[in-house]
Design an enzyme around this catalytic site. Structure first.
Site, short mmCIF file in Angstrom:
data_model
loop_
_atom_site.label_atom_id
_atom_site.label_comp_id
_atom_site.label_asym_id
_atom_site.label_seq_id
_atom_site.Cartn_x
_atom_site.Cartn_y
_atom_site.Cartn_z
N SER A 230 0.16 0.29 6.56
CA SER A 230 1.47 -0.22 6.21
C SER A 230 2.53 0.58 6.97
O SER A 230 2.53 0.59 8.19
CB SER A 230 1.66 -0.17 4.69
OG SER A 230 2.77 -0.93 4.29
N ASP B 94 -0.63 -11.54 3.82
CA ASP B 94 0.14 -10.34 3.49
C ASP B 94 1.61 -10.68 3.31
O ASP B 94 2.23 -11.31 4.18
CB ASP B 94 -0.02 -9.31 4.61
CG ASP B 94 0.43 -7.92 4.21
OD1 ASP B 94 1.26 -7.80 3.30
OD2 ASP B 94 -0.06 -6.96 4.82
N HIS C 96 -1.82 -7.82 1.48
CA HIS C 96 -1.52 -6.46 1.89
C HIS C 96 -2.59 -5.46 1.45
O HIS C 96 -2.85 -4.48 2.13
CB HIS C 96 -0.17 -6.05 1.30
CG HIS C 96 0.46 -4.87 1.97
ND1 HIS C 96 0.81 -4.85 3.30
CD2 HIS C 96 0.80 -3.64 1.49
CE1 HIS C 96 1.35 -3.69 3.60
NE2 HIS C 96 1.35 -2.93 2.53
#
Length: 722
Positions: free
Chosen positions: A572, A657, A692
């Protein structure tokens, strides 16, 4: 002939593993299309891969490219299949498959979650309180497979059947213990659907509420549920509504709407159950509203929002206790306020600000308060008694993680807290603050793991500007510190999120092959207090990248690793870290893993329709302002790819995501293929059914982990056999 898993692993671990270089497949070459990204002040950039963005996830050309990358990843990774399978077997072998959580008591019931052997998802359940029923006895019954008297709230295995992805984000039982509301996500985009069940009959109510966050609160009438509705385009939390069970969802009443899209929103109950609260916060400001849970009509603002003033509050003992950075309390302090408070003028200091101690959390009890703090880069728990005395909970290792656990009942004299380190599995303790007695409720079982074989250290590395950066290390005791060992370095470094040194069972597979594992507590996190975070964001973001690179060089200099055998990983915002470091210091790393990476910083932050963009102007800057645009452009991984030899890379993303859209890593990989002058492989894996957090289910994600671990070990020249 079929082999048992232990025998299969034993065979695989003695099988020579072909190098990735044996793969003959050719990576995909995706089409370039002219596209210009502009700013309000006139700056522009060419982005030939912008067309890979498709908000609907249906574009045939885009999907074909992602599938082609997956096919090439399959081809590259095929020679490492035996190692992947062995790693997966080891990782899963360290899981007690029929394990359960530590039960906690609330309103006459003990709540817990448990797993059944071979199944991916938990069973959420409860048992009625009674003579001889406590956390330890329930765990013992679960371990025996004795579920008599158990009431199953949610069997997520049954709910997830036939779905590529499934998650229960939150669930809440009504105050009278008879109704269950839960939020589920069947895509991975973190857009939830709320459903209801009568716990007496087991009947699921017909109504459902879609497009919401996983945040639920019941009112005292046991019929009214408060929830947070998301914006369908930006996915931001924008409205609090209330639903009365049995009425049309279309009639749900709007309770509060947030018009500033730089704020996140959440709801909850106060510690004493007296109030329902609505909290909103941005990176630099907070605001809380409260209403009586017995009659939640009008919500009162506790203190109006003010830029650079953050606070969170809880109510117990007839007063508000507030954690805030107001009045220059950079590391936060605790203040109190009366129950009817409406402004900061009514706040009174209680626990003073300390520039060397960051106050992170607190929990209110009838006779004491527990405070979670950070000092010297490590966590600690302080107990403040009503008589003014205090004590600290002790720790026995140089690098560890400690924090408050589930403490559902404020009238208890027992404080639950969690403790772990890079060598100590997660452990839950109870401390009697009156007598001092401590008892262990549970330690994470790790079959086959012997902590005496490993050592953990805390070292400090000098960054280039003289700042000392803490690093947590773990390795096998027999690994020589002579500059020959491989190193796996992990970090995050954004949003003030601290990456503490906790036990990580899969990492043991690296340690047993002689790898040194390091967590770099770099600026941008909050391990060293709020200033540590402030010095790693906005126009100080370069410090985050410098710290990571300097830690690598420092560990090599100290003999922990060979300079040509260093792996790095981040996900991330940590993927942004990987991208920036790959551009700025490619020669320091042999291989990198970048999961769901935020790598197209400027384009994303210029587009307010993308989820999370406006919330994060105070984290990264607003690129519509030239100063921030130019600074962000100076480190944006996608924009700074150049003709040079890059490390081997394993890049992962999820098609659905909602945090970092799939097209960021897709574009990044495509451009890396254009300009990379080296021969090290770049593998790009897209999970077509996940978001995600990757695949759902406790075993599926370990397949993904085994794949990139195999890639890393091969690149580092680590023998397949532990």
């Amino acid at each position: 002939m079929r082999m048992s898993l232990p025998l299969l692993v034993a065979v695989l671990m003695t099988t020579p593993i072909p190098s990735v270089s044996a793969a003959t497949a050719v990576p995909p070459d995706v089409e370039r299309k002219p596209h210009t990204v502009t700013t309000p002040f006139g700056a522009s950039r060419d982005d030939a891969y912008y067309w890979l963005r498709d908000d609907t996830r249906k574009d045939a050309s885009m999907l074909a490219y992602l599938e082609a990358e997956n096919a090439w990843a399959d081809a590259v990774m095929e020679p490492l299949r035996p190692l992947q399978d062995a790693l997966y077997g080891e990782i899963v072998g360290r899981i007690k498959q029929d394990d359960s959580s530590v039960p906690y008591r609330e309103r006459g019931w003990w709540y817990y979650s448990r797993f059944e052997a071979g199944k991916d998802y938990p069973v959420h359940a409860r048992r009625a309180d009674g003579p001889g029923v406590d956390a330890i006895s329930i765990q013992a019954a679960n371990a025996r497979g004795d579920f008599a008297g158990e009431q199953v709230l949610l069997d997520v295995n049954t709910m997830a059947e036939g779905k590529g992805y499934f998650s229960v984000g939150d669930y809440e039982v009504s105050p009278d213990n008879r109704l269950l509301a839960w939020a589920e996500d069947g895509v991975g985009r973190r857009q939830y659907t709320i459903r209801f069940r009568d716990l007496d009959s087991g009947k699921v109510h017909p109504e459902s509420i879609t497009g919401v966050s996983a945040n639920l609160v019941w009112a005292d009438d046991n019929r009214t549920l408060f929830y947070v509705e998301n914006d369908p385009e930006t996915l931001l939390t924008v409205r609090v509504k209330k639903h009365v069970l049995g009425t049309p969802v279309a009639d749900d009443v709007l309770v509060y709407e947030e018009h500033d899209d730089s704020f996140y929103m959440g709801i909850g109950r106060s510690r004493d159950d007296r109030y329902i609260v609505i909290g909103v916060e941005s990176t630099v400001a907070s605001e809380l509203r409260y209403a009586p849970a017995a009659d939640p009509g009008t919500f009162t603002v506790l203190a109006p929002r003010q830029r650079d003033v953050e606070y969170d509050a809880d109510h117990h003992g007839g007063r508000w206790v507030i954690r805030t950075n107001a009045d220059g309390a950079t590391n936060f302090k605790l203040v109190t306020a009366p129950s009817d408070a409406t402004s900061r003028a009514q706040w009174s200091d209680w626990l003073a600000h300390d520039p060397d101690v960051f106050i992170e959390e607190y929990e209110l009890f009838d006779g004491f308060t527990a405070v979670g703090e950070r000092s010297g880069g490590l966590e600690r728990v302080r107990v403040l008694r009503a008589d003014g005395s205090q004590q600290y909970v002790s720790a026995d290792e140089p690098a560890y993680s400690m924090g408050l656990s589930m403490n559902a009942e404020p009238d208890s004299q027992w404080l639950r807290y969690g403790y772990t380190s890079l060598t100590t599995p997660a452990t839950t303790y109870e401390l009697n603050v009156a007598s001092g007695e401590r008892r262990q409720l549970k330690q994470q079982p790790v079959p086959g793991y012997d902590p005496s074989r490993y050592v953990t250290e805390r070292v400090w590395i000098d960054a280039r500007d003289g700042v000392k950066v803490p690093v947590s290390l773990v390795y096998r005791k027999d690994v020589p510190r002579d500059g020959t060992a491989p190193l796996f370095q992990y970090a995050y470094g954004s949003y003030g999120i601290s990456i503490d040194p906790g036990f990580n069972a899969p990492v043991v597979s690296l340690l047993d092959r002689g790898v040194v594992y390091a967590i770099a507590h770099i600026r941008g996190g909050q391990e060293m207090g709020r200033q540590w975070y402030d010095n790693g964001k906005l126009l100080n973001k370069q410090n985050t990248f410098n710290d990571f690179i300097d830690v690598t060089r420092g560990l090599v200099k100290l003999g922990y690793a060979a300079p040509e055998r260093v792996a790095a990983m981040g996900g991330s915002a940590g993927g942004l870290l990987m991208g920036a470091v790959a551009n700025q210091a490619p020669g320091d790393y042999r291989v990198m893993v970048s999961q769901v990476p935020f790598v197209d910083v400027v384009t994303t932050m210029l587009d307010t329709s993308i989820p999370l963009t406006t919330n994060e102007y105070d984290e990264w800057g607003n690129p519509e302002q030239q100063q921030y645009y130019e600074y962000m452009l100076s480190y944006s991984p996608y924009d700074n790819i150049k003709a040079q030899a890059y490390p081997a890379m394993f890049v992962g993303t999820g098609l659905w995501d909602s945090q970092v859209q799939y097209w960021e890593p897709a574009k990044w990989v495509a451009r890396l293929r254009d300009l990379n002058t080296g021969s090290a492989p770049i593998v790009f894996r897209t999970n077509m059914e996940a978001g995600h957090g990757g695949k759902s289910g406790r075993f599926r994600r370990f397949r993904e982990q085994a794949e990139y671990y195999a890639f890393v070990l091969d690149q580092l020249g680590v023998p397949a056999t532990p």
